[in-house]
Write an enzyme that holds these catalytic residues in place. Structure first.
Site, short mmCIF file in Angstrom:
data_model
loop_
_atom_site.label_atom_id
_atom_site.label_comp_id
_atom_site.label_asym_id
_atom_site.label_seq_id
_atom_site.Cartn_x
_atom_site.Cartn_y
_atom_site.Cartn_z
N GLY A 1 0.94 -0.89 -0.35
CA GLY A 1 0.32 0.01 0.53
C GLY A 1 0.89 0.94 0.46
N GLY B 1 0.44 5.18 1.22
CA GLY B 1 -0.11 6.91 1.50
C GLY B 1 0.18 7.85 1.38
N GLY B 2 -0.32 8.75 1.83
CA GLY B 2 0.98 10.48 1.86
C GLY B 2 1.92 10.40 3.06
N GLY C 1 3.13 7.45 3.31
CA GLY C 1 5.06 7.06 2.49
C GLY C 1 4.40 5.34 2.52
N LYS C 2 5.37 4.77 2.27
CA LYS C 2 4.79 3.17 1.85
C LYS C 2 4.24 2.23 2.64
CE LYS C 2 6.70 3.77 -3.15
NZ LYS C 2 8.09 3.03 -3.66
N VAL C 3 3.81 0.96 2.75
CA VAL C 3 3.53 0.02 3.53
C VAL C 3 3.88 -1.52 2.75
CG1 VAL C 3 1.73 -0.82 4.76
CG2 VAL C 3 1.27 0.82 4.36
N LYS D 1 5.15 0.31 8.11
CA LYS D 1 4.14 1.83 7.19
C LYS D 1 6.10 2.83 7.52
CE LYS D 1 0.73 4.68 8.30
NZ LYS D 1 0.00 4.81 9.14
N ASP E 1 -11.15 9.76 10.10
CA ASP E 1 -10.61 9.71 8.46
C ASP E 1 -11.21 8.00 8.72
OD1 ASP E 1 -10.21 9.43 5.79
OD2 ASP E 1 -7.78 8.93 6.22
#
Ligand SMILES: *[C@@H]1O[C@H](CO)[C@@H](O)[C@H](O)[C@H]1NC(C)=O
Ligand SMILES: *[C@@H]1O[C@H](CO)[C@@H](O)[C@H](O)[C@H]1NC(C)=O
Length: 796
Positions: free
Chosen positions: A522, A524-525, A527-529, A544, A639
Site C-alpha cells: 500500500g 499513502g501520504g 509513505g509506503k506500506v 509503514k 478518516d
C-alpha cells in the site's frame, strides 16, 4: 485654514508619489522577467565558442557562467574529430566528460521547463562507451539513474539521441547535476548539449480541478506540479506523402514502426488546400507546444473492409519501464469526408488491456468533423522483474451503438512517464553491465549479511511475542500538542513512546528484505506500506515507512504511537516502531484480506455475501464505538472510510490509520485522492462548513461506509462526477433514493433480492440517520452498533 490647505496638498503629493511608486513597481514586475531570463538556453557542452547552427545560437559551456570555473579542470572537454556522419555538427562534435559530480546552473524563473539532454554515444569518447554510467538530477528530481547511453542507443538502434523532460522549477535557479555511478569502477558521465525553455504548464498539467482517468482504479489522478515528466514518445501518422509533423518540442516520430499487429489499417490524409480545420485551439499561441495542425491532417483508420475490421484490433505498442505510471495522450480528429455526424463512427479504445473508452465518438465529442481534440489517460505499468514492458493501445469498432461504419480512427499518440513518489523517473533494475562483465559475487555477500543479522536479531521475535501477550499496556499519556509542535520544529525530533516496542532499523530492514518494492502492499501520504516477515520466518507484519525525504509525517507518527495504548480486537494493533537516522517506521499486525473497499468494488474479487458484510459492519462499528467511549478521552478517527477498515485472515474487521490527520499538505497522488474522498465522499458536511469536529463526524463517514457495503459502489464515482450526475456522491444519492422510496436501486445486484425486507429497511434507516445533516440528528456509534447487531441477529 492655511494649515489645512498645506496638509491637503502634502497629502496629494504623498499620494502622487505613492502612485508613481506603484506604477514603477508594476512596470518593473512585468518587464523584469523577459530581460533577465533568456527565453531559450542552448548549451554546446565542451565548446569554447558561440556556434550558430540551423538558425539557432548555441553557447559554448567553456568559460561560461553556467559552470563554476573549477569544473574546467575536473572535467574534460573534447573536440570530436570523427563524428557520426548523420549526427548534427552542433552540439554533437564536442562533449564534456567527467568522473566527479558536475553541476550546471542556469538562471531561471519558477515554472514548468522543458529540458533536453543531447547525447552521442560511440567510441569517440576515448574511454569505453559502455563505462559511461551516470545519473542526471534537477532539483529533487532524478531524471535518469545508472544511465548508460550506449545501451540505450543500442536498444533504439541509434547513435545519437536526446532525452526530453518537463520539470517544474521552484527556485530562481535551475541546476542540472551529472554524477557518475559510484558503484561502478571507472564510471564516467558525459553530455553533448543541453536545451532549456519554459513551457506553459497547462499543456500537460490540466486545471487542478480536472483529474485524469486512472485506468483500473476507482479514483482519477490529479497531475499536479509535484510530477516531473519524461517525454518518451510523440507519434504521428505518416506515410509516403505526408509531411513531417513538428511542434515546439521537435519532430514527431512515424507511427508505422510501432504498429504491432500484422494489420496496420490504412492512412488517411487531407490536403492543406482541401479543407480548413475548425481550430479554435490553434488561435492560442500555446498550440505549438501541444499538437500542431499537421498532426490532425493525417489519421490511421482500420480500413474499408468492415468484416475484417471486426476481426482485429488496430494496435500500437511501445517499450516502457515497468513500475511507473504513464500519461497517455491520444489525439483524434475526424477527417473522413463521409463521417460528418455523431454515431457514424464509434469505437472502443483499450490501453494495456483496459478499456479507456467504451464508446469513442470523435464527432460527438468534438462537436463537428475536422475538429481536433485530445484525451488523456493514466495507466500504471506494474513492476516486473524483467524491467522493460510493452504499453499498448488498441482500437476496435463498437457495434453496440449501431454506428454507420465499423471502423476506428486515431491521429497521434503521446506517451509520457510520470515520476514516482521519490521524484524519480529512473527505473531501478539490475545494471545490464552485471550480465556482461564479471559479476560481484552478490549471493555470498547477501548470505553473509543474512547470517550475521539473523544471529544479531534472534531476540526480535521474542519481543514481539511478549508485546502481543501483554494486553494491558497502560495508557501512555497523550502529549500536549504544543510539545508535539516543539518536537516537530527540531531538526531531529524524537518520539515519546510510552510502552511501545522500539525496533532497530536493521531489524526492519531484514523483515522487509531491504524494503523490497515487491513487498509493497500500500501507499499513502505517509509513505509506503510493506509486508514484512518476522525473523521466525512465518509471522507477517505490515511495516509503514514514512517517506524519508519529508518530515510531514512526524505528527501523525506521534499520534499513532500515542494511540498505541488502545487495545481492542476491532482496532489494528501497533506492534512497535522504529526511529533511527531519518527513518520513522511503524510496525502493525498484518491484515491478510486487506481493506474492505477491495472486496466491495474491485471486480477481480469474489463479492462478499450479505451476512459477512453485516458482520464486518458490526466489527467496524465496535472498533469506532470503543474509540469514542472506551477510553478516558474520546478519540475521533477523522478518516473513517472503507479503505481504513481492514480485514484479517478470519475476516474480522479492524479500524486502521487512527491518528492520521487531514491537514497534511498534499504532495503525492494518493494524498490528493484521499482529499477528494474526504471532500466529496466521506466528509461530514457540518464539519466541512463549521470546522467543528465531533464524534458525529465519524458517524457520518460510517454512514457512507454502510451504503458502500449495501451497494458495492465507491463513495465517489469518478465517471458520474464527470457527468455531473446525482450518482456522483454515494451519500447524496442514497439520500435521494431514500426520499423517492427507491432504495432497491441502492442494493448491490449480486444479492439478487436475498436481503430480507425488514433487514434492508432497518439497515437503510440507520444508514440514513448517520447521514443526517445536523450532527444532533445523528445516532451515536453505540446506537449504530446495537442496531446493526439486532439486524445481524435476525439471521442467526
Ligand atoms: C488481457 O486480459 C485478459 C483477461 O483479463 C487476459 O486473459 C489476457 O492475458 C490479457 N492480455 C494481456 C496482453 O495482458
Ligand atoms: C482487442 O483487445 C481487447 C482488449 O485487450 C480484447 O479483449 C479483444 O479480444 C481484442 N479483440 C481482438 C479481435 O483481438
Amino acid at each position: 485654514m492655511k494649515e489645512s490647505h498645506i496638509l491637503e496638498s502634502s497629502r496629494y503629493a504623498i499620494s502622487f508619489v505613492l502612485h508613481l511608486l506603484l506604477l514603477f513597481l508594476f512596470f518593473h514586475l512585468i518587464t523584469c522577467d523577459p530581460i533577465n531570463v533568456p527565453v531559450k538556453i542552448l548549451l554546446n557542452c565542451g565548446s569554447h565558442e558561440l556556434s550558430p547552427f540551423n538558425g539557432n545560437n548555441w553557447t559554448g559551456d567553456v568559460g561560461s557562467n553556467f559552470l563554476p570555473p573549477e569544473y574546467d579542470k575536473s572535467s574534460t572537454t573534447l573536440l570530436i574529430s570523427k563524428i557520426e556522419p548523420l549526427a548534427p555538427k552542433v552540439p554533437y562534435s564536442t562533449a564534456r566528460i567527467t568522473h566527479s559530480p558536475l553541476t550546471y546552473s542556469f538562471p531561471s524563473s519558477p515554472g514548468l521547463k522543458f529540458i533536453r539532454i543531447y547525447l552521442l554515444s560511440s567510441s569517440y569518447l576515448m574511454m569505453n562507451p559502455s563505462d559511461a554510467y551516470f545519473s542526471v538530477k534537477v532539483g529533487p528530481y532524478t531524471l535518469v539513474n545508472d544511465f548508460n547511453p550506449s545501451f540505450f542507443a543500442q536498444e533504439l538502434n541509434l547513435v545519437f539521441f536526446t532525452k526530453d523532460f518537463l520539470v517544474n522549477v521552484r527556485e530562481e535557479n535551475l541546476n542540472i547535476t551529472f554524477t557518475s555511478s559510484p558503484s561502478i569502477p571507472n564510471a564516467f558521465a558525459f553530455v553533448n548539449g543541453i536545451e532549456i525553455f519554459p513551457v506553459p504548464r497547462s499543456i500537460y498539467f490540466p486545471d487542478s480541478k480536472v483529474p485524469v482517468p486512472y485506468l483500473g482504479y476507482q479514483q482519477p489522478l490529479f497531475i499536479n506540479d509535484e510530477y516531473a515528466l519524461d517525454m518518451l514518445y510523440r507519434v504521428s501518422i505518416t506515410n509516403y506523402y505526408s509531411n513531417n509533423v513538428e511542434n515546439a518540442f521537435g519532430a514527431w516520430l512515424e507511427d508505422s514502426s510501432y504498429i504491432s499487429d500484422s494489420q496496420s489499417g490504412s492512412v488517411l490524409t487531407i490536403e492543406w488546400r482541401a479543407v480548413s480545420m475548425n481550430c479554435s485551439t490553434f488561435t492560442s499561441k500555446d498550440y505549438i507546444y501541444s499538437a500542431p495542425e499537421g498532426l490532425y491532417r493525417t489519421a490511421r483508420t482500420m480500413g474499408s473492409n468492415e468484416d475484417a475490421n471486426m476481426k482485429y484490433n488496430l494496435t500500437w505498442s511501445f517499450h516502457v519501464d515497468s513500475g511507473f505510471k504513464y500519461l497517455v495522450r491520444l489525439h483524434f480528429c475526424e477527417i473522413y469526408m463521409a463521417v460528418t455526424q455523431a454515431h457514424q463512427r464509434v469505437f472502443k479504445v483499450y490501453i494495456n488491456n483496459q478499456t479507456a473508452e467504451e464508446r469513442m465518438d470523435v464527432v460527438a465529442l468534438a462537436g463537428a468533423p475536422y475538429t481536433p481534440l485530445h484525451r488523456d489517460y493514466v495507466v500504471m505499468v506494474p513492476r516486473e522483474s524483467g524491467g522493460r514492458k510493452h504499453l499498448w493501445i488498441a482500437l476496435h469498432p463498437n457495434l453496440e451503438s449501431k454506428p454507420k461504419y465499423a471502423d476506428a480512427i486515431l491521429n497521434g499518440i503521446e506517451i509520457i512517464k510520470l515520476s514516482d513518489s521519490n521524484h524519480s523517473l529512473a527505473a531501478t533494475f539490475q545494471l545490464r553491465r552485471e550480465q556482461t562483465k564479471k559479476k560481484v559475487p552478490q549471493a555470498i555477500i547477501v548470505a553473509g549479511t543474512l547470517g550475521a543479522t539473523l544471529a544479531l536479531f534472534f531476540p526480535f521475535f521474542i519481543l514481539i511475542r511478549r508485546a502481543w501477550k501483554k494486553q494491558n499496556w497502560g495508557t501512555s499519556k497523550t502529549l500536549p500538542s504544543s510539545s508535539i509542535e516543539r518536537n516537530h520544529k527540531k531538526i531531529q525530533p524524537t518520539v515519546t513512546s510510552g510502552h511501545c516496542h522500539q525496533f532497530t532499523f536493521a531489524e526492519i530492514n531484514i523483515a522487509t528484505s531491504n524494503f523490497s518494492e515487491a513487498l509493497v502492499i500500500g501507499e499513502g501520504g505517509f509513505g509506503k506500506v510493506y509486508k514484512g516477515i518476522m525473523h521466525d520466518g512465518v509471522t507477517p507484519v505490515a511495516v509503514k515507512r514514512s517517506n524519508p525525504s519529508s518530515r510531514q509525517g512526524f505528527r501523525e507518527f506521534q499520534n499513532e504511537i500515542n494511540l498505541f495504548s488502545f487495545c481492542h480486537m476491532n482496532l489494528v494493533s501497533l506492534l512497535g516502531y522504529c526511529q533511527e537516522r531519518n527513518e520513522l517506521i511503524l510496525v502493525y499486525e498484518y491484515m491478510a484480506q486487506g481493506p474492505l473497499c477491495d472486496h466491495l468494488y474491485k471486480k477481480q474479487k469474489q463479492p462478499l455475501p450479505w451476512i459477512q458484510r453485516l458482520e464486518i459492519c458490526v466489527g467496524a462499528a465496535r472498533g469506532l464505538h470503543y474509540l469514542h467511549t472506551g477510553t478516558s478521552q474520546p478519540v475521533i478517527h477523522r478518516d473513517v472510510k472503507s479503505a481504513n477498515i481492514l480485514l484479517d485472515q478470519n475476516w474480522v474487521a479492524k479500524i486502521a490509520d487512527f491518528g492520521l490527520c487531514r491537514t497534511v499538505p498534499s504532495l503525492y497522488q494518493s494524498h490528493v485522492s484521499t482529499e477528494v474522498k474526504g471532500t466529496l465522499g466521506y466528509l461530514d458536511p457540518e464539519y466541512y462548513k463549521r470546522r467543528k469536529l465531533t464524534e458525529k463526524s465519524d458517524v457520518y463517514s460510517f454512514g457512507v461506509v454502510l451504503f458502500e457495503v449495501l451497494s458495492g459502489r465507491p463513495a465517489v464515482n469518478p465517471v458520474a462526477v464527470k457527468e455531473e450526475s446525482e450518482k456522483a456522491g454515494l451519500a447524496i444519492w442514497a439520500m435521494h433514493c431514500y426520499q423517492c422510496g427507491t432504495i432497491d436501486q441502492l442494493v448491490d445486484p449480486c444479492f439478487e433480492g436475498n436481503i430480507r425486507p425488514q433487514c434492508l429497511r432497518e439497515f437503510v434507516d440507520i444508514g440514513i440517520r448517520c447521514l443526517a445533516n445536523r450532527t444532533v440528528d445523528r445516532p451515536t456509534m453505540g446506537e449504530v452498533l446495537s442496531t446493526l447487531e439486532k439486524i445481524l441477529s435476525l439471521y442467526l
